[in-house]
Scaffold this active site. Structure first.
Site, mmCIF file in Angstrom:
data_model
loop_
_atom_site.group_PDB
_atom_site.id
_atom_site.type_symbol
_atom_site.label_atom_id
_atom_site.label_comp_id
_atom_site.label_asym_id
_atom_site.label_seq_id
_atom_site.Cartn_x
_atom_site.Cartn_y
_atom_site.Cartn_z
ATOM 1 N N GLU A 93 0.852 -1.191 0.000
ATOM 2 C CA GLU A 93 0.000 0.000 0.000
ATOM 3 C C GLU A 93 0.890 1.244 0.000
ATOM 4 O O GLU A 93 2.080 1.156 0.316
ATOM 5 C CB GLU A 93 -0.901 0.002 1.240
ATOM 6 N N LYS B 260 11.188 3.476 0.634
ATOM 7 C CA LYS B 260 11.056 4.939 0.560
ATOM 8 C C LYS B 260 11.343 5.465 -0.846
ATOM 9 O O LYS B 260 12.265 5.017 -1.515
ATOM 10 C CB LYS B 260 12.032 5.592 1.544
ATOM 11 N N CYS C 185 21.680 45.001 -18.383
ATOM 12 C CA CYS C 185 21.975 46.147 -19.247
ATOM 13 C C CYS C 185 22.355 47.408 -18.485
ATOM 14 O O CYS C 185 22.707 48.418 -19.094
ATOM 15 C CB CYS C 185 20.794 46.441 -20.170
HETATM 16 O O1 D41 Z 1 0.757 4.955 5.319
HETATM 17 C C1 D41 Z 1 1.517 4.893 6.285
HETATM 18 N N1 D41 Z 1 2.156 5.965 6.704
HETATM 19 C C2 D41 Z 1 1.696 3.621 7.029
HETATM 20 C C3 D41 Z 1 2.322 3.636 8.261
HETATM 21 C C4 D41 Z 1 1.221 2.388 6.542
HETATM 22 N N2 D41 Z 1 0.581 2.337 5.348
HETATM 23 N N3 D41 Z 1 1.402 1.256 7.225
HETATM 24 C C5 D41 Z 1 2.019 1.269 8.436
HETATM 25 N N4 D41 Z 1 2.145 0.105 9.102
HETATM 26 C C6 D41 Z 1 2.741 0.075 10.280
HETATM 27 C C7 D41 Z 1 2.860 -1.223 10.995
HETATM 28 C C8 D41 Z 1 3.371 -2.292 10.087
HETATM 29 C C9 D41 Z 1 3.790 -1.112 12.170
HETATM 30 C C10 D41 Z 1 1.503 -1.620 11.489
HETATM 31 C C11 D41 Z 1 2.501 2.483 8.998
HETATM 32 C C12 D41 Z 1 3.121 2.395 10.259
HETATM 33 N N5 D41 Z 1 3.223 1.190 10.885
HETATM 34 C C13 D41 Z 1 3.666 3.542 10.980
HETATM 35 N N6 D41 Z 1 3.294 4.783 10.870
HETATM 36 C C14 D41 Z 1 4.017 5.533 11.704
HETATM 37 C C15 D41 Z 1 4.863 4.752 12.378
HETATM 38 C C16 D41 Z 1 4.639 3.474 11.941
#
Ligand code: D41
Length: 679
Positions: A120, A324, A422
């Site tokens: 996702e 990332k 100029c």
């Molecule tokens: O969309 C996000 N920022 C996002 C953050 C996401 N799609 N999945 C996430 N899944 C997790 C775990 C696997 C630990 C349940 C997360 C985050 N954590 C997360 N967001 C901020 C710290 C961790």
């Protein structure tokens, strides 16, 4: 209201009926993105409920759809300790490290079976936890440090994507206690609109959607959050007290959605690390077209049993990884601020930066627009700044972050008194603008004027680009646009990187440009404020150049869409003897165009509304718009039932979807051209 008192039971039943209906339509609209009724009908239901509750305030419940904006928490924010800590995400920046992630997983599971992943987008927002008890939203809290966060229930209640009560699902009822985690974010469009409004009213602006979302959730007064475009996607389940948790994360997402919680529609289940990479690549391509900011993809082992087996490190689950994307905001240093001279002499400050990699490219310049922008940022030379480049937009400085104890000297930015190109005097032009007074004496203005004349919407001379114009002006081979038509093969052959073939091609392109149209020619002249659309309207109104040249202020103001300022620019331009001489020489060199049929005639498209979407390749959007308007059509920004036609070019998105959904006829650009010619 009827004259007879209505029994309390009847009122109660009607309240329940309205709330359930609104609840259902909220679910259709916010969670499924598939509304069943038009907005006006929804508003009518809402008004009915509000009226009935006003008459019976004792029957208002806290989960009524009217009660999203409640009172502010007394005594500030309350700390919340998460029953199950909210973990962090481990991250990787390249494919190799993502492959290693899979290798580690396989080793730990002691298996070489294929692994399925739920992928996702990684939303750049604020991580929160929602707690539902018996289907009612009891508490919303920030993630904080993962162990303790802050109670922000009062603000989260105002977010339409967040159900105040969960939807019944006959197959799998929601558990008695359910905690879901997710990301609250501000939509890009909403953020832009909010900042534009704040600029106008002088209110504080936010640097990016993430800061705006975080800043909003930190407010005590929920009315502020209610007025801001916040949304939420859920991405994991914390507490789940009851039966029915399915064996995979992807199935849990479907279940959450059936209960009215919003999950990301871009999610996908794929097999193996390679497929995860392919998913991430696809997502990166779509990054700019999403209405929310993302900073990567999140890859999670789909099967919950495998997640359990893999367990956790100190702070992060071993079964999840953030992949990332290149950052869209990075910090760098401002080495200098220089001043550029535009086509009409406008002086624009440009920051010269310590080169940085941002949004996928290396950036070493950022426009600062004007002195007011510099003042707003509080920017000085030597400052450390945040540069942002999202999608294909031009890089900009969004914030100064020079540390208090910085040793780098800071030098204030000052508008020069004389033009850097100029040496002519620089004079104020309007509230925040400055202009070089050199006119066509100024080589910078000359270059820009020639570049504009050769551009796509103007004479469209292929091959005569910025670099070449620069050379030609610097060698004094081009002094104005009329000189273009006297360039010779021998002259061109003496230039850098100019082979005989390209010289011939260029001469052919110049020759072809001799035969043009009046709107293109007018646009190419570069009269301030006369864009493509205005040039077209002028051509259609006056029919030929002589009539336009001899029009006075009043005659010009009589043209639709021409105001006093534009009219004054036009009069000023043609009253200048140098400009008239250039036009004479252009015509003498063979530049010509047919007269334009006067516009009063065909209003054949009167009453029709067009929407243009995607990229047009054969004409600019302004041109398309002006031509439609000239035929009496309206051009709207969004598709509705009132739309007659949608013109869709490559890259058309949601507007095209909407047109298909509403059964509105669509044509492509080629069909559109034929349509214009035959209308
Ligand atoms: O969309 C996000 N920022 C996002 C953050 C996401 N799609 N999945 C996430 N899944 C997790 C775990 C696997 C630990 C349940 C997360 C985050 N954590 C997360 N967001 C901020 C710290 C961790």
């Amino acid at each position: 209201m009827s004259e007879h008192p209505v029994s309390p039971q009847r009122v109660q039943a009607e309240l329940e009926r309205l709330r359930a209906l609104i609840h259902h339509h909220d679910y259709r609209y916010h969670t499924l993105d598939a509304p069943e009724i038009p907005d006006v009908e929804y508003d009518r239901l809402f008004l009915q409920l509000e009226a009935l509750e006003r008459a019976h305030p004792e029957l208002i419940t806290s989960d009524s759809p009217t009660q999203r904006v409640g009172s502010q928490p007394l005594g500030g924010f309350v700390q919340v300790t998460h029953d199950i800590p909210m973990m962090s995400l481990a991250k990787v920046f390249n494919g190799e490290d993502l492959q290693d992630f899979e290798v580690r997983i396989r080793k730990r599971l002691d298996s070489d079976a294929d692994i399925e992943y739920s992928c996702e987008p990684k939303i750049d927002g604020v991580a929160v936890s929602l707690l539902y008890e018996n289907g009612r939203l009891q508490r919303a809290a920030t993630r904080g440090d993962g162990v303790t966060g802050e109670d922000i229930t009062h603000n989260v209640r105002t977010i339409r994507d967040v159900p105040l009560r969960l939807q019944q699902n006959a197959d799998t009822p929601f558990p008695a206690r359910l905690e879901v985690r997710g990301e609250i974010y501000m939509s890009r469009a909403g953020f832009e609109a909010m900042n534009a409004e704040a600029m106008k009213t002088g209110a504080r602006t936010f640097v990016n959607p993430r800061n705006a979302a975080a800043g909003t959730l930190r407010q005590l007064d929920p009315a502020i959050a209610a007025a801001r475009p916040l949304h939420m996607f859920c991405y994991s389940v914390g507490i789940f007290e009851g039966a029915g948790l399915p064996p995979t994360l992807s199935e849990s997402f479907t279940l959450l959605q059936s209960w009215g919680l919003r999950v990301n529609p871009e999610r996908a289940v794929v097999t193996g690390a390679d497929a995860c990479l392919a998913y991430a690549d696809r997502l990166l391509q779509r990054r700019a077209s999403l209405d929310y900011e993302i900073d990567g993809a999140v890859i999670k082992v789909d099967r919950l049993k495998l997640q359990d087996e893999l367990g956790f490190n100190a702070r992060t689950p071993r079964w999840a990884m953030a992949y990332k994307f290149p950052a869209e905001e990075v910090s760098t240093q401002v080495r200098d601020v220089e001043f550029q001279v535009g086509r009409t002499g406008t002086i624009t400050p440009v920051a010269r930066l310590e080169p940085v990699f941002v949004g996928g490219v290396t950036v070493s310049n950022a426009t600062l627009h004007n002195m007011a922008e510099i003042a707003r940022l509080g920017l000085q030379i030597g400052d450390t700044v945040i540069v942002r480049r999202a999608g294909d937009v031009i890089p900009k400085i969004v914030q100064v972050i020079t540390p208090q104890d910085s040793k780098t000297p800071r030098i204030p930015v000052q508008m020069p008194t004389h033009c850097p190109a100029c040496g002519s005097e620089i004079e104020p032009a309007g509230e925040v603008l400055f202009r070089c007074s050199g006119g066509l004496v100024c080589p910078a203005q000359r270059k820009e004027a020639i570049r504009h004349f050769c551009a796509r919407g103007a004479l469209d001379i292929e091959g005569l680009g910025e670099k070449l114009i620069e050379q030609l002006v610097d060698r004094d081979m081009l002094r104005d646009v009329a000189d273009i038509f006297h360039l010779s093969g021998e002259e061109l052959a003496g230039l850098e990187r100019m082979a005989e073939k390209s010289a011939n091609n260029l001469l052919a392109a110049i020759d072809k440009a001799r035969s043009t149209t009046l709107p293109r020619f007018l646009f190419g002249l570069g009269i301030p404020e006369v864009g493509e659309a205005t040039a077209l309207v002028l051509a259609q109104h006056f029919g030929n150049l002589e009539a336009l040249q001899s029009a006075d202020q009043a005659a010009l103001e009589a043209v639709e869409d021409v105001g006093p300022i534009v009219a004054a620019h036009i009069v000023h331009f043609f009253s200048n003897a140098d400009n008239r001489e250039v036009i004479r020489r252009l015509q003498a060199a063979g530049v010509h165009w047919p007269d334009v049929e006067l516009a009063q005639q065909s209003q054949v498209l009167e009453g029709q509304t067009f929407v243009l979407t995607g990229t047009l390749e054969l004409m600019t959007r302004d041109e398309a718009k002006a031509r439609l308007q000239a035929l009496g059509a309206k051009v709207a920004g969004s598709v509705s039932k009132k739309t007659t036609w949608v013109v869709a070019g490559p890259g058309a998105g949601s507007k095209l979807d909407k047109a298909v959904e509403l059964n509105i006829p669509v044509m492509d650009e080629a069909q559109f051209l034929t349509f214009l010619q035959t209308s």
